[in-house]
Scaffold this motif. Structure first.
Motif, PDB file in Angstrom:
ATOM      1  N   ALA A   1       0.824  -1.217   0.000  1.00  0.00           N
ATOM      2  CA  ALA A   1       0.000   0.000   0.000  1.00  0.00           C
ATOM      3  C   ALA A   1       0.853   1.259   0.000  1.00  0.00           C
ATOM      4  CB  ALA A   1      -0.989   0.015   1.168  1.00  0.00           C
ATOM      5  N   LEU A   2       2.096   1.143  -0.471  1.00  0.00           N
ATOM      6  CA  LEU A   2       2.998   2.292  -0.525  1.00  0.00           C
ATOM      7  C   LEU A   2       4.129   1.977  -1.496  1.00  0.00           C
ATOM      8  CD1 LEU A   2       3.418   5.099   0.884  1.00  0.00           C
ATOM      9  CD2 LEU A   2       5.010   3.917   2.415  1.00  0.00           C
ATOM     10  N   GLU A   3       4.301   2.853  -2.491  1.00  0.00           N
ATOM     11  CA  GLU A   3       5.405   2.673  -3.428  1.00  0.00           C
ATOM     12  C   GLU A   3       5.841   4.030  -3.948  1.00  0.00           C
ATOM     13  OE1 GLU A   3       7.096  -0.306  -6.606  1.00  0.00           O
ATOM     14  OE2 GLU A   3       4.939  -0.052  -6.780  1.00  0.00           O
ATOM     15  N   GLU A   4       7.158   4.208  -4.074  1.00  0.00           N
ATOM     16  CA  GLU A   4       7.745   5.449  -4.557  1.00  0.00           C
ATOM     17  C   GLU A   4       8.509   5.200  -5.845  1.00  0.00           C
ATOM     18  OE1 GLU A   4      10.910   8.700  -4.750  1.00  0.00           O
ATOM     19  OE2 GLU A   4      11.096   6.528  -4.838  1.00  0.00           O
ATOM     20  N   ARG A   5       8.328   6.093  -6.807  1.00  0.00           N
ATOM     21  CA  ARG A   5       9.041   6.025  -8.086  1.00  0.00           C
ATOM     22  C   ARG A   5       9.523   7.433  -8.427  1.00  0.00           C
ATOM     23  NH1 ARG A   5      10.206   0.934  -8.924  1.00  0.00           N
ATOM     24  NH2 ARG A   5       8.420  -0.414  -9.205  1.00  0.00           N
TER      25      ARG A   5
END
Length: 160
Positions: A39-43
């Motif tokens: 429920a959390l991803e950074e790009r």
């Protein structure tokens, strides 16, 4: 110690809303299965935040700390990622280009922790799989602090 804070209500859709640091490119089409599960991803300064309810408004609290805070004790799920890029953090509804809130951040790499509370009540809510106007019982606390880049981490998994 917390040095700044803010609250905002966001309108997710498809169980998600976004954060965007500075002029980070849009990256909602680059999500990994692990990031969705967490429920959390950074790009590259763009962040996906997952929600339990399909489309009901969610209250989000932001806190900027000068060092790593303790994980929120009452949270059902706690996950962390590194936040790259530079500039302020925009908090966006799903599908919006204009932020609901702009949160000033210090320069340099940061850690971002998301603590999700009220997940059982959100799952049991009659509007869980549709969109409603009622505020979701789910709450999201976003804590940020200066820190070197590190792998994503699940601090506390949600036991459904």
């Amino acid at each position: 110690m917390s040095v700044a804070g803010a609250k905002v209500v966001v309108n997710p859709w498809y169980r998600q809303f976004y954060l965007q640091r500075g002029d980070a490119p849009w990256a909602s089409d680059q999500l990994s299965p692990a990031g969705i599960e967490r429920a959390l991803e950074e790009r590259g300064g763009f962040v996906y935040v997952g929600t339990s309810m399909y489309g009901n408004p969610v209250e989000v609290t932001l806190e900027l700390h000068d060092e790593a805070p303790s994980p929120h004790e009452g949270a059902d799920r706690v996950t962390e990622v590194s936040l790259s890029g530079s500039g302020p953090l925009g908090i966006l509804n799903w599908g919006d280009n204009e932020p609901r809130l702009v949160f000033e951040l210090p320069e340099g790499p940061l850690r971002l922790r998301a603590s999700f509370s009220g997940l059982a009540a959100a799952d049991a809510h009659p509007d869980n799989d549709v969109s409603g106007e009622e505020l979701s019982p789910e709450r999201v606390l976003l804590q940020l602090w200066p820190g070197p880049p590190a792998e994503p981490a699940e601090i506390r998994a949600w036991a459904r």
